[in-house]
Design a protein around this motif. Structure first.
Motif, PDB file in Angstrom:
ATOM      1  N   ALA A   1      29.514 -22.908  67.276  1.00  0.00           N
ATOM      2  CA  ALA A   1      29.864 -23.764  68.424  1.00  0.00           C
ATOM      3  C   ALA A   1      28.969 -25.023  67.921  1.00  0.00           C
ATOM      4  O   ALA A   1      28.079 -24.789  67.150  1.00  0.00           O
ATOM      5  CB  ALA A   1      29.072 -23.459  69.619  1.00  0.00           C
ATOM      6  N   LEU A   2      29.446 -26.322  68.241  1.00  0.00           N
ATOM      7  CA  LEU A   2      28.870 -27.437  67.739  1.00  0.00           C
ATOM      8  C   LEU A   2      28.296 -28.257  69.252  1.00  0.00           C
ATOM      9  O   LEU A   2      29.370 -28.392  70.068  1.00  0.00           O
ATOM     10  CB  LEU A   2      29.749 -28.255  66.977  1.00  0.00           C
ATOM     11  N   ILE A   3      27.524 -28.547  69.368  1.00  0.00           N
ATOM     12  CA  ILE A   3      26.835 -29.335  70.616  1.00  0.00           C
ATOM     13  C   ILE A   3      26.103 -30.438  69.996  1.00  0.00           C
ATOM     14  O   ILE A   3      25.330 -30.550  69.237  1.00  0.00           O
ATOM     15  CB  ILE A   3      25.980 -28.428  71.665  1.00  0.00           C
ATOM     16  N   ALA A   4      26.611 -31.676  70.741  1.00  0.00           N
ATOM     17  CA  ALA A   4      26.048 -32.914  70.322  1.00  0.00           C
ATOM     18  C   ALA A   4      25.249 -33.245  71.367  1.00  0.00           C
ATOM     19  O   ALA A   4      25.694 -33.415  72.634  1.00  0.00           O
ATOM     20  CB  ALA A   4      27.025 -33.794  69.971  1.00  0.00           C
ATOM     21  N   VAL A   5      24.209 -34.032  71.160  1.00  0.00           N
ATOM     22  CA  VAL A   5      23.429 -34.892  72.030  1.00  0.00           C
ATOM     23  C   VAL A   5      23.319 -36.299  71.473  1.00  0.00           C
ATOM     24  O   VAL A   5      22.605 -36.500  70.348  1.00  0.00           O
ATOM     25  CB  VAL A   5      21.839 -34.418  72.286  1.00  0.00           C
ATOM     26  N   GLN A   6      23.718 -37.181  72.194  1.00  0.00           N
ATOM     27  CA  GLN A   6      24.093 -38.502  71.415  1.00  0.00           C
ATOM     28  C   GLN A   6      23.314 -39.661  72.546  1.00  0.00           C
ATOM     29  O   GLN A   6      23.844 -39.654  73.714  1.00  0.00           O
ATOM     30  CB  GLN A   6      25.465 -38.843  71.452  1.00  0.00           C
ATOM     31  N   GLY A   7      22.787 -40.671  71.975  1.00  0.00           N
ATOM     32  CA  GLY A   7      22.297 -41.599  72.832  1.00  0.00           C
ATOM     33  C   GLY A   7      20.976 -41.723  72.675  1.00  0.00           C
ATOM     34  O   GLY A   7      20.240 -41.034  71.839  1.00  0.00           O
ATOM     35  N   PRO A   8      20.035 -43.058  73.066  1.00  0.00           N
ATOM     36  CA  PRO A   8      19.079 -43.589  72.726  1.00  0.00           C
ATOM     37  C   PRO A   8      17.644 -42.544  73.112  1.00  0.00           C
ATOM     38  O   PRO A   8      16.937 -42.485  72.357  1.00  0.00           O
ATOM     39  CB  PRO A   8      19.038 -44.902  73.338  1.00  0.00           C
ATOM     40  N   ARG A   9      18.036 -41.720  74.213  1.00  0.00           N
ATOM     41  CA  ARG A   9      16.783 -40.806  74.558  1.00  0.00           C
ATOM     42  C   ARG A   9      17.299 -39.476  73.746  1.00  0.00           C
ATOM     43  O   ARG A   9      16.202 -38.529  74.122  1.00  0.00           O
ATOM     44  CB  ARG A   9      17.029 -40.805  76.003  1.00  0.00           C
TER      45      ARG A   9
END
Lengths: 130, 361
Positions: B143-151
């Motif tokens: 599975a691939l989970i992405a956390v994206q964003g400045p924080r």
């Protein structure tokens, strides 16, 4: 499940029609079901005041991030009022589909035919969910 | 019948609108896609990208096999680093765009698009036959989970001891996140800083919940494919099937820099690409910003003085610019005075350099 008020009439193209009972001027908008399917509405184009439309004419469009849908005249007649507020703030279509998100008013000419009852429209939305 | 990802039940419990994408049942949005887009630009978004393919090459000649199979120079990659690259056919046509991670001296992971990974896996097997390497498509296991964003970094740091601050853009390292083995990569498709976490299928749901809880104080929101598309469009990133396809070479797409002619040995597509590398492409990929409010969309004709001079490949309302934007292939030399034929009316467009949006670093 989307809200489908029981005091309105509907079309297969997911418009709602209010005020049919007095037979003079009706208010038209798009249903909460359609607004949910569209996603965030970013642009609304409405017909010109004073224009004459026939039932089924494409009179405007509702554009969201992912898609664009035409608005069809649910009844024939003259466009007597448009909702500038929804042009200025298209998110009203999502946040208040049956209230502040109304689109235009038509002075009805001839008979309003083939509109759907709330029950019929509910059945239609259930059919397209499966 | 679309394939669910390991996170399907989570998406349903969050009230996601699910859609078929490349044969997968994926979250299109959870609530307002504009709010999801904004969360990624200003705080962080959580994405399920389990539809992407993971193909592993293992063996003493894994690097050479990739040098032969792809347009990039992957044997030169340092372990722990990643590269954006492409696989082309003998005619130089783009079969997919890829990110290749070098996990070790003899191990690489190729991440391919959902619509293409079976084809990519098969091609890699065929093209690797002469090399001492094992090619294995493990897409079904990951599975691939992405956390994206400045924080993103602050959020992920609450769940791992891995050296995130030391992890560069386009680098990846194995680590433990919330007690689970993961490949932690600093990559993404949103134009923001962020991480992509490759984990075993069984770890996807608990990891998602852990990230949701860890991100809550930072404004993290689950984000669907709709916002992913508008984020990558603002960042000027190509989407296979829109800006890239088999009838275009990397040079046609303005991405000729990914083709490394100076690497050792032959590679599939080399002679076709060498023949066109100095040509002026017939069309050029440009950015368009609409002057009006109607949105140019995929497939709409680009016109100049009423004549068709190009085609829109991707278009959407841009939240960051407050105007509709699009990418389009436009005839070389015709890049001024353009309009897009939006259902019969020619709407004026300004041509801009890509990307539309660049984050402050």
């Amino acid at each position: 499940m989307s809200n489908i008020p029981d005091d309105l009439s509907y079309t297969k193209e997911h418009e709602w029609v209010a005020g049919l009972e007095d037979g003079l001027t009706v208010t038209v908008g798009v249903t909460a079901f359609a607004a949910e399917a569209l996603g965030d509405v970013v642009y609304v184009q409405l017909p010109e005041i004073g224009s004459t439309v026939e039932r089924g004419d494409s009179v405007g469009e509702v554009e969201s991030t992912k898609s664009v849908n035409e608005i069809y005249a649910p009844v024939g007649g003259e466009i007597v009022e448009v909702n500038q507020a929804v042009v200025d703030d298209p998110s009203l279509v999502n946040s208040d589909s049956y209230g502040e998100g109304w689109m235009f008013k038509v002075r009805v000419e001839g008979d309003a035919e083939d509109l759907l009852t709330p029950e019929e429209y509910t059945a239609l939305t259930k059919g397209s969910e499966s | 019948m679309s394939r669910p990802t390991p996170l399907r039940d989570v998406h349903e419990s969050l009230g996601a609108t699910l859609t078929d994408f490349a044969g997968w049942l994926m979250p299109l949005r959870y609530g307002s896609e504009s709010a999801e887009h904004k969360a990624v630009r200003e705080a962080a978004g959580l994405f399920d990208l389990s539809h992407m393919g993971e193909i592993f090459l293992t063996g003493p000649q894994a690097g050479q096999a990739l040098d032969h199979a792809l347009v990039g120079h992957l044997s030169a990659l340092t372990p722990g680093r990643a590269r954006y690259t492409m696989i082309v056919d003998e005619r130089g046509g783009v079969l997919d765009d890829l990110i290749v991670y070098r996990l070790g001296d003899e191990e690489f992971m190729v991440v391919a698009n959902a619509s293409n990974y079976e084809k990519v896996g098969n091609e890699l097997k065929i093209r690797s036959k002469a090399f001492d390497v094992v090619v294995e498509d493990r897409s079904d296991q990951y599975a691939l989970i992405a956390v994206q964003g400045p924080r993103s970094q602050e959020i992920l740091a609450t769940l791992t001891d891995a050296d995130l601050a030391g992890l560069k853009y386009y680098a990846g390292l194995p680590g433990v996140v919330d007690g689970r083995q993961a490949l932690i990569a600093r990559t993404g498709y949103t134009g923001e800083d962020g991480f992509e976490l490759f984990v075993a299928n069984d770890d996807a749901v608990p990891l998602w919940h852990a990230l949701t809880a860890a991100g809550e104080p930072y404004g993290l929101k689950p984000a669907g494919l709709s916002s992913r598309d508008t984020l990558r469009l603002e960042a000027g990133m190509p989407l296979y099937g829109n800006e890239l396809h088999a009838e275009l070479t990397p040079f046609d797409a303005g991405l000729g820099r990914v083709v490394k002619f100076d690497k050792p040995g032959d590679f599939v597509g080399r002679s076709a690409l060498e023949a066109v590398k100095d040509d002026t492409p017939r069309r050029r990929l440009v950015g368009l910003v609409a002057r009006g409010r109607r949105v140019p969309r995929h497939g709409y004709p680009v016109t100049k003085d009423g004549a068709v001079v190009g085609v829109v490949t991707s278009g959407a309302p841009s939240q960051t610019l407050g105007k509709p934007i699009a990418m389009a292939y436009v005839d070389t030399g015709a890049e001024t005075g353009l309009a897009v034929d939006i259902r019969g009316s020619h709407e004026p467009m300004d041509v801009v350099e890509l990307p539309f949006y660049r984050r402050n670093k």
